[in-house]
Design an enzyme around this catalytic site. Structure first.
Site, PDB file in Angstrom:
ATOM      1  N   ASP A 276     -29.160 -35.205  -1.472  1.00  0.00           N
ATOM      2  CA  ASP A 276     -28.821 -35.996  -2.646  1.00  0.00           C
ATOM      3  C   ASP A 276     -27.851 -35.148  -3.479  1.00  0.00           C
ATOM      4  O   ASP A 276     -27.718 -33.936  -3.280  1.00  0.00           O
ATOM      5  CB  ASP A 276     -30.084 -36.376  -3.438  1.00  0.00           C
TER       6      ASP A 276
HETATM    7  C1  BGC Z   1     -28.873 -40.670  -6.264  1.00  0.00           C
HETATM    8  C2  BGC Z   1     -28.608 -41.126  -4.841  1.00  0.00           C
HETATM    9  C3  BGC Z   1     -27.174 -41.541  -4.726  1.00  0.00           C
HETATM   10  C4  BGC Z   1     -26.285 -40.384  -5.110  1.00  0.00           C
HETATM   11  C5  BGC Z   1     -24.804 -40.649  -4.980  1.00  0.00           C
HETATM   12  C6  BGC Z   1     -27.860 -39.667  -6.764  1.00  0.00           C
HETATM   13  O1  BGC Z   1     -27.952 -39.518  -8.134  1.00  0.00           O
HETATM   14  O2  BGC Z   1     -30.167 -40.142  -6.357  1.00  0.00           O
HETATM   15  O3  BGC Z   1     -29.475 -42.164  -4.497  1.00  0.00           O
HETATM   16  O4  BGC Z   1     -26.902 -42.008  -3.443  1.00  0.00           O
HETATM   17  O5  BGC Z   1     -26.543 -40.053  -6.465  1.00  0.00           O
HETATM   18  O6  BGC Z   1     -24.322 -41.430  -5.996  1.00  0.00           O
END
Ligand code: BGC
Length: 740
Positions: A276
């Protein structure tokens, strides 16, 4: 611009393969008749070390586009990983998420179609619909130039206040896993990679960056991990995203148990693990413990998988083989899912009108009629006065905030609401329930009141033939609902209106469960979730009976916080670095399993959902054949209208003890005309009759009796039941007879 030459190169390569001689092929891995494994190995052999390192290191797409660090990164995008043009390996263009093509808010956002929230899709209990929704948003992603969709959220709804429950599939591992697997398959049918996320136990947002979720192996494998295991088995997604939090003391993105043992060994996952955005905390531990790609590296404290990884490989702290495995997994997913053979290019036409209709159909199946006293719904089209109150129902429907935010075609219907910065802005899709209501009752006087003043709203409501109060709860990523109460003065508003007019219908636009202190006073309640691009139209059609509601709850609605495993949400939402430990003491007893075990009666049980017709169940038969458990039963529409039903089978152990008194064993969604009957057949996954045994990683079925109950919900109203004697059996991790 930069990607054009590559497209031409690809075309040339594919043409070359129709020629007889392949001897002098410069790019032999472009042969689509080879397996994804063979193709990945062939490319890997040609790659220089710096090219390998580049492939495991991702950027925040939005920033990368702005700073022009990489010319081909897309604006407002989540992620970007450069390709290897000389070898015909395209860059990875990553977009969120499971509801549609999202945009990072800082740039001018792209406008795309939003499905109803993922939780709403789970509320349809309709596998085909989940697939079709995934296929639609995946097609929009491809048309927008993306080849990786960060979809597939499947963290279990362990706490109804979790700010991201609307991105997930509810509280039951079978339902959530099955529905999310279908969505991923739909996305990937566009020759894209989809993620499954977030591995694992990221079940609340408060303190998520350091939260340490404590849970034992057995509890985890029979709850959150089981949902994820179903997804991996059924969808085989190209990628898995590891989560921000720690699990039993170790950050998820460097957690050997989660990434190597469970995901890669036990579940035989062949794709790659991406982090993540901001979830990486080390180089050596992360690489050796199973992380294959650092995403959005700007969000991490350090570019762990850049120079530091190069050094770690040079000194042998991370074996070269491991780096090769990381790259091979990424390449394999790219070949396997068609990312290499079907290059993306931004700017293809999207039929927004057609996609809005699909989103409307999904929303119509997702709306859950929670209560309908005296058949106040459906509303008659010949009503004279209708009063519509609250939640900006004059202009649009709400959506949830954070990285999954899709920006509506036609713009935000309600600008300027707080929070305006991430995880905001608060976005309303311009599909007006009020307009839809007016269209269904052309001869009625339809009045709208914003609902700011309960007394004024009640006065208006008192004289109306029908009153519809809309209520909303905005939540989003990194932003749990701190209480189950509706925000602001909405409870007071509903109470005042319902006291003035007993025919009050409440329409909820909420992430999930909310408290309803006014429930007994209102005539009807319709849970509309975050209903997406065409939510207003869908709500109108259900209210007036053009569509018979068929959604069922994918998670229980508790009476109050006091019924939850943790009445007070762990951690302080205003602080970071709080070294938060959350003990998931309920283990695998999530949602209805918890309420059953504790002898608690929630406000609305898991699986609940009313219809404008009625269904009856009969002839339940269970057959065991070579260890397979098959169930058959008859569903009859005994009412006067056509409708769709969701018959659910729960299984209860009569001799041995499980984590809870019963589990969902299967369901179907059936469409029946008035008076029509249909025989439904289900096969039960044998793991749902077993307990996980961590000692030898098997599933054990105990000898003894179990009862299968055919029911309308998990609340105990049973339509038919049958008791079956099981033989003791030991099953492998995938539910296969042990030893195979
Ligand atoms: C989230 C993810 C997301 C990623 C990219 C993170 O803050 O937890 O689910 O895919 O950002 O935007």
């Amino acid at each position: 611009m930069k990607r054009k030459p590559m497209t031409i190169l690809m075309a040339a390569v594919l043409v070359a393969y129709s020629l007889p001689s392949r001897a002098a092929d410069p790019l032999p891995w472009m042969n689509p008749t080879l397996s994804a494994d063979q193709r990945a190995s062939l490319v890997l052999k040609e790659m220089k070390q710096e090219e390998k390192l580049a492939m495991v290191f991702g950027y925040f797409g939005s920033d990368t586009w702005k700073t022009k660090k990489h010319q081909t990164a897309l604006p407002a995008s989540a992620g970007y990983v450069p390709g290897v043009p000389r070898l015909g390996v395209p860059a990875l263009f990553e977009t969120d998420a499971g509801i549609g093509v999202a945009s990072q808010p800082a740039d001018s956002p792209r406008e795309r179609t939003a499905l109803p929230s993922n939780l709403a899709i789970a509320a349809t209990w309709d596998r085909q619909l989940a697939y079709a929704g995934g296929a639609m948003i995946g097609a929009e992603a491809r048309a927008s130039g993306f080849n990786v969709m960060l979809a597939g959220g499947v963290n279990l709804a362990r706490d109804p206040r979790n700010g991201r429950n609307f991105e997930y599939g509810g509280e039951d591992p079978l339902l959530a896993g099955t529905m999310v697997a279908q969505q991923i398959k739909g996305v990937e049918s566009n020759h894209l990679i989809s993620t499954m996320k977030h591995l694992a136990m990221n079940d609340q947002e408060t303190g998520r960056g350091e939260l340490d979720a404590h849970i034992d192996d057995v509890g985890a494998r029979m709850s959150d991990l089981l949902a994820m295991q179903f997804v991996i088995e059924q969808a085989r997604p190209g990628a898995v995203m590891c989560s921000y939090n720690r699990v039993n003391g170790v950050y998820a993105c460097e957690n050997d148990y989660l990434l190597n043992d469970v995901l890669k060994k036990d579940w035989n996952f062949q794709g790659y693990v991406m982090s993540d955005w901001g979830a990486v905390h080390s180089t050596v531990a992360a690489a050796n413990h199973g992380l294959d790609q650092q995403s959005g590296s700007e969000f991490d404290k350090s570019p762990y998988f850049a120079g530091a990884l190069e050094d770690a490989v040079a000194t042998g702290q991370v074996p070269q083989q491991r780096l090769d495995d990381m790259v091979r997994r990424i390449l394999r997913a790219m070949f396997d899912k068609g990312v290499v053979d079907h290059p993306v290019s931004a700017g293809a036409a999207i039929d927004f009108a057609a996609n809005a209709s699909r989103s409307r159909e999904a929303a119509e199946d997702s709306l859950v009629l929670l209560k309908n006293t005296g058949n106040v719904l459906p509303l008659s089209t010949s009503l004279k006065t209708i009063v519509v109150i609250g939640a900006h129902a004059d202009v649009g429907v709400l959506s949830g905030g954070g990285s999954s935010q899709v920006y509506p075609v036609g713009g935000n219907a309600v600008k300027g609401l707080q929070p305006s910065s991430w995880p905001g802005p608060v976005v309303y899709f311009p599909s007006s329930p009020l307009q839809a209501i007016k269209a269904h009752a052309p001869n009625a006087q339809v009045l709208y009141d914003a609902g700011d003043d309960p007394v004024k709203a009640a006065q208006l409501a008192a004289k109306a033939d029908a009153v519809l109060v809309f209520a909303q709860q905005w939540i989003g990523e990194a932003n749990d609902a701190l209480t189950l109460s509706l925000p602001g003065r909405q409870d007071a508003l509903i109470t005042a209106v319902a006291e003035a007019n007993p025919r009050t219908v409440v329409v909820l636009e909420t992430s999930g469960p909310v408290a309803m202190p006014w429930l007994a006073r209102t005539a009807a309640v319709l849970e509309a979730w975050y209903p997406g691009t065409s939510g207003g139209a869908a709500i109108g059609r259900v209210l007036f009976g053009e569509v018979n509601p068929s959604g069922h709850l994918p998670l229980s609605f508790p009476q109050s916080e006091a019924q939850l495993p943790r009445p007070v949400l762990g951690g302080d939402p205003t602080k970071s670095n709080q070294n938060l430990v959350v003990n998931y003491h309920e283990g695998a007893a999530v949602g209805y399993k918890w309420y059953d075990r504790q002898g608690l009666k929630p406000m609305f049980p898991f699986g609940h959902g009313l219809s404008y017709t009625q269904f009856a169940y009969s002839d339940l038969v269970a057959e065991q054949d070579h260890g397979q458990m098959r169930l058959r039963f008859k569903v009859t529409n005994v009412g006067k209208l056509a409708g769709k039903d969701v018959p659910q089978v729960y299984v209860t152990p009569l001799g041995s003890r499980w984590e809870a008194p019963k589990r969902l064993a299967g369901w179907d969604k059936v469409t029946l005309q008035a008076g029509e009957s249909r025989t439904v057949a289900l096969q039960v996954d044998p793991r749902l009759l077993a307990m996980y045994d961590g000692k030898d990683k098997t599933w054990r079925i105990a000898a003894g009796k179990v009862r299968f109950s055919l029911a309308h919900d998990a609340g105990g109203t049973v339509g038919a039941s049958v008791v079956v004697q099981l033989k003791a059996r030991t099953l492998g991790l995938a539910g296969q007879p042990a030893g195979r």
